[in-house]
Scaffold this active site. Structure first.
Site, PDB file in Angstrom:
ATOM      1  N   HIS A  61       0.837  -1.205   0.000  1.00 36.07           N
ATOM      2  CA  HIS A  61       0.000   0.000   0.000  1.00 36.07           C
ATOM      3  C   HIS A  61       0.870   1.254   0.000  1.00 36.07           C
ATOM      4  CE1 HIS A  61       1.093  -0.343   4.250  1.00 36.07           C
ATOM      5  NE2 HIS A  61       0.839   0.946   4.347  1.00 36.07           N
ATOM      6  N   ASP A  63       0.657   5.231   1.842  1.00 34.41           N
ATOM      7  CA  ASP A  63      -0.060   5.892   2.934  1.00 34.41           C
ATOM      8  C   ASP A  63      -0.808   7.106   2.384  1.00 34.41           C
ATOM      9  OD1 ASP A  63       1.030   4.010   4.595  1.00 34.41           O
ATOM     10  OD2 ASP A  63       2.585   5.321   5.406  1.00 34.41           O
ATOM     11  N   HIS A 117       4.790   0.222   0.109  1.00 38.10           N
ATOM     12  CA  HIS A 117       5.460  -0.594   1.127  1.00 38.10           C
ATOM     13  C   HIS A 117       4.519  -1.670   1.640  1.00 38.10           C
ATOM     14  CE1 HIS A 117       3.623   2.910   3.051  1.00 38.10           C
ATOM     15  NE2 HIS A 117       3.493   2.192   4.164  1.00 38.10           N
ATOM     16  N   ARG A 127       6.016  -8.756  16.447  1.00 35.37           N
ATOM     17  CA  ARG A 127       6.645  -7.497  16.030  1.00 35.37           C
ATOM     18  C   ARG A 127       5.746  -6.307  16.382  1.00 35.37           C
ATOM     19  NH1 ARG A 127       6.150  -4.219  11.234  1.00 35.37           N
ATOM     20  NH2 ARG A 127       8.097  -3.115  10.830  1.00 35.37           N
TER      21      ARG A 127
END
Ligand code: OGA
Ligand code: NI
Length: 181
Positions: A61, A63, A117, A127
């Site tokens: 995607h 941002d 990204h 994580r």
């Protein structure tokens, strides 16, 4: 979190001013429109994923903001596209990651590119990451700083709504191509 938000808010303002200056604009557009009440933090948790690598932590995607300032822990998993290839962003506890978002791409008339990204999962480790989204209010009009403009003028609210509608109807974000002149 409050301390982190205050620090990165200041950083985002400085970076936006520098990026605008590079385009030849000494602008208080960002100071006026990107307020602490319109920006936000997202805290991401990625549990260990047994179906790695078929499942993404976050699908590819871009941002939908001006800038994203991200802190990732030592597990890693963030990847970005450069020259058509995916590259891992190596975790560095001393560094923040700064992404250009869709709004900066539109505002700069494609001089700055919103980076694609994604997050790949880890089969064993949990994580965490924290992202600060540098955004204007929904009624802020995003208009290219140069002519001829690549994109139509649009408000951030309309943009967000279009992204949500596309995700609902098509299962994916279309983003800026929807607003080409
Ligand atoms: C996001 C994002 C990356 C990460 O929240 O939009 O891209 O490393 N996060 O969690
Ligand atoms: Ni993102």
């Amino acid at each position: 979190m409050e301390q982190f938000a205050t620090t990165v808010a200041d950083l985002a303002q400085k970076l936006a001013a520098i990026l605008a200056e590079q385009l030849g604009f000494k602008s208080n557009f960002f100071q006026e429109n990107c307020l602490s009440s319109t920006c936000y933090l997202r805290m991401n948790r990625y549990p260990p994923c047994p179906t790695h690598p078929e499942v993404f932590g976050l699908m590819p995607h871009t941002d939908s903001d001006f800038l994203t300032i991200l802190y990732q822990d030592e597990v890693g998993g963030l990847q970005l596209v450069k020259d058509g290839k995916w590259f891992a962003v190596k975790p560095n506890p001393e560094a923040l990651i700064v992404n250009i978002g869709d709004l900066f791409q539109a505002w700069s008339n494609d001089v700055y590119k919103s980076v694609q990204h994604r997050v790949v999962t880890n089969p064993r480790a949990e994580r965490f990451s924290t992202a600060y989204f540098f955004c204007p209010s929904y009624d802020t009009e995003i208009q290219s700083c140069y002519e001829p403009s690549v994109y139509k003028k649009f408000s951030f609210g309309v943009y967000r709504q279009q992204v949500q509608d596309d995700v609902k109807k098509l299962g994916r974000k279309v983003g800026l191509p929807r607003f080409l002149v």
